[in-house]
Design an enzyme around this catalytic site. Sequence first.
Site, mmCIF file in Angstrom:
data_model
loop_
_atom_site.group_PDB
_atom_site.id
_atom_site.type_symbol
_atom_site.label_atom_id
_atom_site.label_comp_id
_atom_site.label_asym_id
_atom_site.label_seq_id
_atom_site.Cartn_x
_atom_site.Cartn_y
_atom_site.Cartn_z
ATOM 1 N N LYS A 80 0.825 -1.218 0.000
ATOM 2 C CA LYS A 80 0.000 0.000 0.000
ATOM 3 C C LYS A 80 0.848 1.252 0.000
ATOM 4 O O LYS A 80 0.497 2.258 -0.600
ATOM 5 C CB LYS A 80 -0.922 0.015 1.222
ATOM 6 N N LYS A 90 -6.138 -9.364 -7.053
ATOM 7 C CA LYS A 90 -7.241 -9.583 -6.126
ATOM 8 C C LYS A 90 -8.422 -8.669 -6.469
ATOM 9 O O LYS A 90 -8.225 -7.534 -6.866
ATOM 10 C CB LYS A 90 -6.739 -9.266 -4.708
ATOM 11 N N LYS A 139 -12.126 -3.305 -3.485
ATOM 12 C CA LYS A 139 -13.126 -2.236 -3.495
ATOM 13 C C LYS A 139 -12.706 -1.092 -4.410
ATOM 14 O O LYS A 139 -13.536 -0.440 -5.015
ATOM 15 C CB LYS A 139 -13.265 -1.677 -2.075
#
Length: 340
Positions: free
Chosen positions: A118, A201, A204
Site C-alpha cells: 500500500k 485480487k 473495493k
Amino acid sequence: MTQVAHTPRVFSGIKPSGGLTLGNYLGAIKRWVDMQGPDFETVYCVVDLHAITVWQDPAELANATREVAAGMLASGIDPKGSVLFNQAQVPAHTQLAWIFNCVARVGWMNRMTQFKDKAGKNAEKVSLGLYAYPALMASDILLYHGTHVPVGEDQKQHVELTRDIATKFNHDYGVDFFPTPEPIIDGPATRVMNLRDGTKKMSKSGESDMERINMTDDADKIAKKFKKARTDPEPLPETLDGLKDRPEARNLVDIFAALSDQTPEAVIGEYAGAGWGKFKPALADLAVAKLAPISAEMARLMNDPAEIDRLLANGAERAEEIAQPILRKTYDIVGLVSSR
Ligand code: AMP
Ligand code: TRP
C-alpha cells in the site's frame, strides 16, 4: 504459569472504505454467517478506525459504515446471536492498541507485506496509522480474547502478527492472559480475483467497475459482469489440475463453488468439457440467485439508517461488556493505575 482455557470466540472485521465486493462476501461475510451457532460466540465489527488509515470523506465514511453493517445483516448475520458493532463506539480498541504499539517491534511491522504494497514508493508520505494498523487489528481480536479469526488469505500475516503480540505480551509480563488466535482461511474463495485480470485480487478500489461484483449490484449488472468476465478460449478441463496457469478460469470455477457450497472438484465434475457459452450463463444465474436478494435487503435496510444505528449501538454495548474486564485486567498486568 497456569493454563487458561479460552472459550472459543470468533472475531472478524471489515473496513468501511467503499462498498462491499463479492470478495468480502465469499472470503469473509458468508463464512462468518456459517460460524454462527452453538460452537462459538461470534463478534463482528465494522472497523471504521482502520478505514481512516487512508483518507475517507466523512459523509462517505458514515454511509459506508452503515452500508457494511447492512451487508452483514442482509447476508444473515443475526444481531441477537452475534455481537455486531462499529469499532469507534468501543474506545477500548484504541486503548489496548496503544499498549500493543509498545509490545510490537518496529522490525515486525517492517515485514508486513500489505503495508509495503500500500505504501509503495510513497512510504514517507503515508499515515502513521497505516503503519501501526496491524497492532490495532491485534487489539480488535485480543480485546475479546478472540480465538478464531475467519479472514481472506490477504489477512493471514496480520493474524500471525497478532499471535506474536499475544505471545510476547504473555512472556514479557509472565502471564498466560491472551490466547494465540488461529486464522481460519478455508473454502474455495479465500482469494477472489479481479474479473478482468485473474492475477489481481478483487478489491473495493480499482479502475473499472467491471472488474468486481459489488454487493449492491442489481441482477442485470451481476449477469453482465460475469458474461463479460475475461477468460481464455479453452473449454473447462476434465480435472482441477487442468486449471493450473489459467487464473481467470480457475477464479470463475472457485466463485461458482463458493456460491453453490460445493468443492471446485465437484464443479469441474459437472462442467468438464463445457465451453464458456455454457458455464458463464450458469454462473451468472447462480450469482444472481444468491446475491440479488442480499442487495435488495441491503437497499431496504439502508432506507432506515436510524434502525442500523440502533443495532450498532446495542452491539457496541454488548461488545463493551466483554471488552472492559479484559482491558482492566490488562491495565493491572501492565501496572497502569486505574483507581476509579
Ligand atoms: P477489507 O475489505 O480489506 O476490510 O477486507 C475484509 C475481509 O474481506 C477480510 O477478511 C479480507 O481478507 C476479505 N477479502 C477482501 N477482499 C477479498 C477477496 N478478493 N477475496 C477473498 N477475501 C477478501
Ligand atoms: N485488517 C482487516 C482487513 O483489512 C480488517 C480487520 C481489522 C480485521 N481488524 C480485524 C479482520 C480483526 C479480522 C480481525 O481486511
